[in-house]
Design an enzyme around this catalytic site. Structure first.
Site, PDB file in Angstrom:
ATOM      1  N   SER A 178       0.844  -1.195   0.000  1.00  0.00           N
ATOM      2  CA  SER A 178       0.000   0.000   0.000  1.00  0.00           C
ATOM      3  C   SER A 178       0.878   1.243   0.000  1.00  0.00           C
ATOM      4  O   SER A 178       0.593   2.222  -0.697  1.00  0.00           O
ATOM      5  CB  SER A 178      -0.873   0.071   1.265  1.00  0.00           C
ATOM      6  OG  SER A 178      -1.166  -1.184   1.779  1.00  0.00           O
ATOM      7  N   THR A 179       1.948   1.177   0.773  1.00  0.00           N
ATOM      8  CA  THR A 179       2.836   2.323   0.939  1.00  0.00           C
ATOM      9  C   THR A 179       3.505   2.737  -0.369  1.00  0.00           C
ATOM     10  O   THR A 179       3.847   3.898  -0.555  1.00  0.00           O
ATOM     11  CB  THR A 179       3.902   1.972   2.003  1.00  0.00           C
ATOM     12  OG1 THR A 179       3.219   1.520   3.176  1.00  0.00           O
ATOM     13  CG2 THR A 179       4.779   3.142   2.344  1.00  0.00           C
ATOM     14  N   TYR A 207      -0.901 -11.274   3.082  1.00  0.00           N
ATOM     15  CA  TYR A 207      -1.024  -9.888   3.546  1.00  0.00           C
ATOM     16  C   TYR A 207      -2.470  -9.663   3.965  1.00  0.00           C
ATOM     17  O   TYR A 207      -3.358  -9.552   3.119  1.00  0.00           O
ATOM     18  CB  TYR A 207      -0.604  -8.944   2.417  1.00  0.00           C
ATOM     19  CG  TYR A 207      -0.695  -7.459   2.714  1.00  0.00           C
ATOM     20  CD1 TYR A 207      -0.963  -6.959   3.983  1.00  0.00           C
ATOM     21  CD2 TYR A 207      -0.484  -6.538   1.691  1.00  0.00           C
ATOM     22  CE1 TYR A 207      -1.026  -5.596   4.225  1.00  0.00           C
ATOM     23  CE2 TYR A 207      -0.543  -5.174   1.925  1.00  0.00           C
ATOM     24  CZ  TYR A 207      -0.819  -4.711   3.194  1.00  0.00           C
ATOM     25  OH  TYR A 207      -0.886  -3.357   3.424  1.00  0.00           O
ATOM     26  N   LYS A 243       1.503 -11.155   7.160  1.00  0.00           N
ATOM     27  CA  LYS A 243       1.677  -9.767   7.598  1.00  0.00           C
ATOM     28  C   LYS A 243       0.331  -9.351   8.165  1.00  0.00           C
ATOM     29  O   LYS A 243      -0.672  -9.278   7.455  1.00  0.00           O
ATOM     30  CB  LYS A 243       2.048  -8.902   6.405  1.00  0.00           C
ATOM     31  CG  LYS A 243       1.990  -7.424   6.679  1.00  0.00           C
ATOM     32  CD  LYS A 243       2.737  -6.705   5.591  1.00  0.00           C
ATOM     33  CE  LYS A 243       1.991  -5.502   5.073  1.00  0.00           C
ATOM     34  NZ  LYS A 243       1.485  -4.606   6.110  1.00  0.00           N
ATOM     35  N   THR A 251      -1.873  -6.816   9.623  1.00  0.00           N
ATOM     36  CA  THR A 251      -2.150  -5.394   9.819  1.00  0.00           C
ATOM     37  C   THR A 251      -3.556  -5.263  10.382  1.00  0.00           C
ATOM     38  O   THR A 251      -4.525  -5.018   9.654  1.00  0.00           O
ATOM     39  CB  THR A 251      -1.979  -4.601   8.509  1.00  0.00           C
ATOM     40  OG1 THR A 251      -0.682  -4.858   7.979  1.00  0.00           O
ATOM     41  CG2 THR A 251      -2.101  -3.099   8.757  1.00  0.00           C
ATOM     42  N   GLY A 256       1.855  -5.282  11.456  1.00  0.00           N
ATOM     43  CA  GLY A 256       1.653  -4.347  10.347  1.00  0.00           C
ATOM     44  C   GLY A 256       1.265  -2.937  10.781  1.00  0.00           C
ATOM     45  O   GLY A 256       1.246  -2.038   9.957  1.00  0.00           O
ATOM     46  N   ASP A 283       2.519   0.045  12.921  1.00  0.00           N
ATOM     47  CA  ASP A 283       3.722   0.519  13.603  1.00  0.00           C
ATOM     48  C   ASP A 283       3.404   1.095  14.991  1.00  0.00           C
ATOM     49  O   ASP A 283       4.214   1.005  15.911  1.00  0.00           O
ATOM     50  CB  ASP A 283       4.406   1.588  12.747  1.00  0.00           C
ATOM     51  CG  ASP A 283       4.468   1.191  11.282  1.00  0.00           C
ATOM     52  OD1 ASP A 283       4.154   0.013  10.969  1.00  0.00           O
ATOM     53  OD2 ASP A 283       4.806   2.049  10.451  1.00  0.00           O
ATOM     54  N   SER A 300       5.223   1.360   7.162  1.00  0.00           N
ATOM     55  CA  SER A 300       5.503   2.533   6.335  1.00  0.00           C
ATOM     56  C   SER A 300       6.372   3.547   7.072  1.00  0.00           C
ATOM     57  O   SER A 300       7.235   4.186   6.485  1.00  0.00           O
ATOM     58  CB  SER A 300       4.185   3.202   5.941  1.00  0.00           C
ATOM     59  OG  SER A 300       3.530   3.714   7.092  1.00  0.00           O
TER      60      SER A 300
HETATM   61  C1  HMN Z   1       2.205  -1.768   2.975  1.00  0.00           C
HETATM   62  O1  HMN Z   1       1.416  -2.571   2.480  1.00  0.00           O
HETATM   63  O2  HMN Z   1       2.840  -0.977   2.308  1.00  0.00           O
HETATM   64  C2  HMN Z   1       2.437  -1.679   4.455  1.00  0.00           C
HETATM   65  O3  HMN Z   1       3.001  -2.822   4.882  1.00  0.00           O
HETATM   66  C3  HMN Z   1       1.254  -1.314   5.194  1.00  0.00           C
HETATM   67  C4  HMN Z   1       1.599  -1.015   6.655  1.00  0.00           C
HETATM   68  O4  HMN Z   1       1.034  -2.006   7.459  1.00  0.00           O
HETATM   69  C5  HMN Z   1       1.078   0.333   6.970  1.00  0.00           C
HETATM   70  N1  HMN Z   1      -0.337   0.327   6.743  1.00  0.00           N
HETATM   71  C6  HMN Z   1      -0.925   1.221   5.930  1.00  0.00           C
HETATM   72  O5  HMN Z   1      -0.327   2.155   5.429  1.00  0.00           O
HETATM   73  C7  HMN Z   1      -2.368   1.035   5.667  1.00  0.00           C
HETATM   74  C8  HMN Z   1       1.420   0.768   8.387  1.00  0.00           C
HETATM   75  O6  HMN Z   1       2.819   0.883   8.449  1.00  0.00           O
HETATM   76  C9  HMN Z   1       0.771   2.119   8.719  1.00  0.00           C
HETATM   77  O7  HMN Z   1       1.032   3.039   7.680  1.00  0.00           O
HETATM   78  C10 HMN Z   1       1.283   2.706  10.017  1.00  0.00           C
HETATM   79  O8  HMN Z   1       1.150   1.748  11.037  1.00  0.00           O
HETATM   80  C11 HMN Z   1       0.534   3.996  10.376  1.00  0.00           C
HETATM   81  O9  HMN Z   1      -0.809   3.710  10.651  1.00  0.00           O
END
Ligand code: HMN
Length: 292
Positions: free
Chosen positions: A47-48, A136, A164, A166, A188, A190, A207
């Site tokens: 997603s990032t 994921y 993963k 989240t 997932g 942070d 991210s």
């Molecule tokens: C991805 O798919 O790029 C990441 O692994 C997603 C990751 O879990 C991030 N989730 C989202 O952006 C939806 C988290 O790092 C998140 O950005 C962070 O915990 C802040 O909420």
């Protein structure tokens, strides 16, 4: 699969104002993660990386650039999931040939796929390549929830080595940890790394590690050593940072913070909006307070 434990940044991608990939910028983001954030690996195409807005060729190009810039110094996971499973297979083959250490695929979204359809999706992808796959799971964006038993059914395929995770469901996380001690679980979110680590995750994919990778590792290591109070202090600072980032716009702010660190992180890609002056100003405050 112990080689895949640790801290993985979900790679941000630098785009030019017209939405094309800024290759030099992507290389700089990769190097910043390795040289300054000291991550163990990168999760490419998540997603990032604004992946779900890209063409197949663009996704491939990002896999190539990341692989080349990382120079075999860290582990690489390629996120190939898409509701076009034929595209996923093509990307899985491409990333495997490039030498990615594992692939990952988001649960298929938009349509309400049955669990059997989801299972067929994962087996179709991973059985097409000689590689390992990490599920994921991100229910708040996909709407797909899976039970402990359903994860177990997916894990029956020996090439599916982990998930993963989240989600903020710590009950489910604990049940998964107990049921599948030999599968990899990555935190997932942070902002919830400390409780996830206490529950025994093997690593984290996030991210915010693009700008906060050092603190993330401290939280992970301290928690593993049982130094919970010290870990909590760092999680508090981390979450002050994450709250500020989320209020100002996640990806846009992460990119501005990278720019302030000297990394050419570029713009977000449409339909995401270009960053406003107010966001840029606020990013400077956040940088001075938490990142510098
Ligand atoms: C991805 O798919 O790029 C990441 O692994 C997603 C990751 O879990 C991030 N989730 C989202 O952006 C939806 C988290 O790092 C998140 O950005 C962070 O915990 C802040 O909420």
């Amino acid at each position: 699969n112990a080689d895949m434990r640790g801290i993985f940044s979900a790679l941000l991608v630098s785009y030019n104002e017209d939405g094309s990939i800024n290759e030099k910028g992507v290389r700089e983001i990769v190097r910043h993660n390795i040289d300054n954030m000291k991550v163990d690996g990168l999760y490419v195409g998540g997603s990032t990386g604004e992946n779900f807005m890209l063409s197949t060729e663009e996704k491939k190009r990002i896999f190539e650039i990341a692989k080349d810039a990382a120079k075999n110094e860290i582990k690489l996971i390629a996120q190939v999931g898409s509701i076009n499973v034929y595209e996923s297979v093509e990307l899985a083959k491409f990333a495997t040939e490039l030498g990615y250490d594992a692939i990952s695929a988001v649960t298929p979204f938009y349509y309400k796929f049955s669990f059997n359809e989801i299972k067929d999706y994962y087996n179709t992808i991973i059985d097409s390549v000689d590689n390992r796959l990490i599920i994921y799971s991100i229910p708040f964006l996909t709407g797909v929830d899976m039970s402990v038993e359903q994860f177990g059914e997916l894990f029956e395929n020996e090439k599916i080595i982990g998930v993963k995770f989240t989600a903020a469901d710590f009950y489910l996380l604990e049940r998964l940890r107990k049921a599948y001690p030999n599968h990899l679980i990555y935190a997932g979110f942070d902002e919830m790394m400390l409780p996830a680590t206490v529950l025994g995750v093997d690593g984290a994919i996030g991210s915010t590690f693009n700008v906060n990778g050092i603190r993330a590792r401290q939280i992970f290591d301290l928690a593993k050593e049982g130094k919970i109070e010290e870990a909590r202090e760092i999680q508090h600072i981390t979450n002050d940072l994450i709250s500020a980032i989320l209020s100002n716009g996640l990806y846009a702010t992460l990119k501005e913070l990278l720019k302030l660190s000297g990394v050419d992180a570029g713009y977000c890609r449409k339909p995401m909006a270009l960053t406003t002056d107010a966001q840029v100003e606020e990013a400077k405050n956040i940088f001075d307070k938490y990142v510098k």
